[in-house]
Design a protein around this motif. Structure first.
Motif, short mmCIF file in Angstrom:
data_model
loop_
_atom_site.label_atom_id
_atom_site.label_comp_id
_atom_site.label_asym_id
_atom_site.label_seq_id
_atom_site.Cartn_x
_atom_site.Cartn_y
_atom_site.Cartn_z
N UNK A 42 47.31 49.14 28.21
CA UNK A 42 47.60 49.97 29.23
C UNK A 42 46.76 51.11 29.28
N UNK A 43 46.23 51.78 27.98
CA UNK A 43 45.36 52.83 28.28
C UNK A 43 44.01 52.33 28.74
N UNK A 44 43.73 51.37 28.18
CA UNK A 44 42.21 50.80 28.76
C UNK A 44 42.42 50.62 30.27
N UNK A 45 43.30 49.99 30.48
CA UNK A 45 43.65 49.61 32.13
C UNK A 45 43.77 51.03 32.96
N UNK A 46 44.46 52.03 32.52
CA UNK A 46 44.44 53.13 33.48
C UNK A 46 42.97 53.86 33.28
N UNK A 47 42.39 53.86 32.16
CA UNK A 47 40.97 54.53 32.18
C UNK A 47 40.05 53.80 33.00
N UNK A 48 40.03 52.51 32.87
CA UNK A 48 39.11 51.75 33.84
C UNK A 48 39.54 51.95 35.39
N UNK A 49 40.94 52.14 35.64
CA UNK A 49 41.18 52.27 37.20
C UNK A 49 40.58 53.74 37.38
N UNK A 50 40.82 54.80 36.42
CA UNK A 50 40.50 56.17 36.87
C UNK A 50 39.04 56.26 36.92
N UNK A 51 38.05 55.66 36.28
CA UNK A 51 36.84 55.51 36.34
C UNK A 51 36.13 54.98 37.61
N UNK A 52 37.05 54.01 37.96
CA UNK A 52 36.56 53.30 39.29
C UNK A 52 36.75 54.22 40.47
N UNK A 53 37.87 54.82 40.54
CA UNK A 53 38.25 55.87 41.25
C UNK A 53 37.34 56.99 41.51
N UNK A 54 37.03 57.51 40.23
CA UNK A 54 36.18 58.66 40.35
C UNK A 54 34.54 58.19 40.88
N UNK A 55 34.32 57.00 40.48
CA UNK A 55 32.95 56.45 41.11
C UNK A 55 33.19 56.21 42.55
N UNK A 56 34.25 55.98 42.95
CA UNK A 56 34.32 55.88 44.71
C UNK A 56 34.53 57.13 45.32
N UNK A 57 34.93 58.27 44.70
CA UNK A 57 34.88 59.40 45.09
C UNK A 57 36.29 59.95 45.40
N UNK A 58 37.26 59.16 44.81
CA UNK A 58 38.59 59.19 45.21
C UNK A 58 39.03 60.35 43.77
N UNK A 59 38.90 61.66 43.97
CA UNK A 59 39.17 62.49 42.94
C UNK A 59 40.59 62.65 42.67
N UNK A 60 41.37 62.72 43.75
CA UNK A 60 42.75 62.75 43.28
C UNK A 60 43.25 61.93 42.54
N UNK A 61 43.10 60.59 43.05
CA UNK A 61 43.57 59.46 42.17
C UNK A 61 42.88 59.40 40.88
N UNK A 62 41.54 59.75 40.66
CA UNK A 62 40.87 59.75 39.26
C UNK A 62 41.60 61.00 38.44
#
Length: 93
Positions: A42-62
């Motif tokens: 779960x930690x790795x999944x949430x971290x990965x999704x957060x990093x993808x959101x950060x890369x796409x520019x979605x700072x709120x979701x990140x």
């Protein structure tokens, strides 16, 4: 009572363990405490999704995912501590 020398101390025999490979040990530990690997995933999944959101520019979701990562890490840590307590209780019996 005659005071004689104390009895000789003999070391207790050490337990003999069979050779256990990485996979066997991983499966045994996972069966003993299944919540720790689940929390790690779960930690790795949430971290990965957060990093993808950060890369796409979605700072709120990140930001939300980084906070969720902290919760997942806390869950993993509590599962680890809980497993240690259960193991210690079993060894006392």
């Amino acid at each position: 009572m005659a005071a004689g020398p104390p009895p000789p101390l003999e070391p207790s025999p050490l337990p003999v363990f069979s050779e256990e490979g990485f996979g066997d040990k991983f499966l045994r530990k996972t069966r003993e405490n299944p919540l720790v690997p689940l929390g790690c995933l779960c930690t790795v999944g949430v971290l990965t999704y957060g990093l993808i959101s950060f890369k796409r520019g979605n700072t709120r979701r990140s930001q939300l995912m980084m906070r969720a990562r902290i919760l997942a890490q806390g869950f993993t840590f509590m599962a680890l501590l809980g497993g240690m307590v259960v193991t210690a209780m079993k060894s006392r019996k």
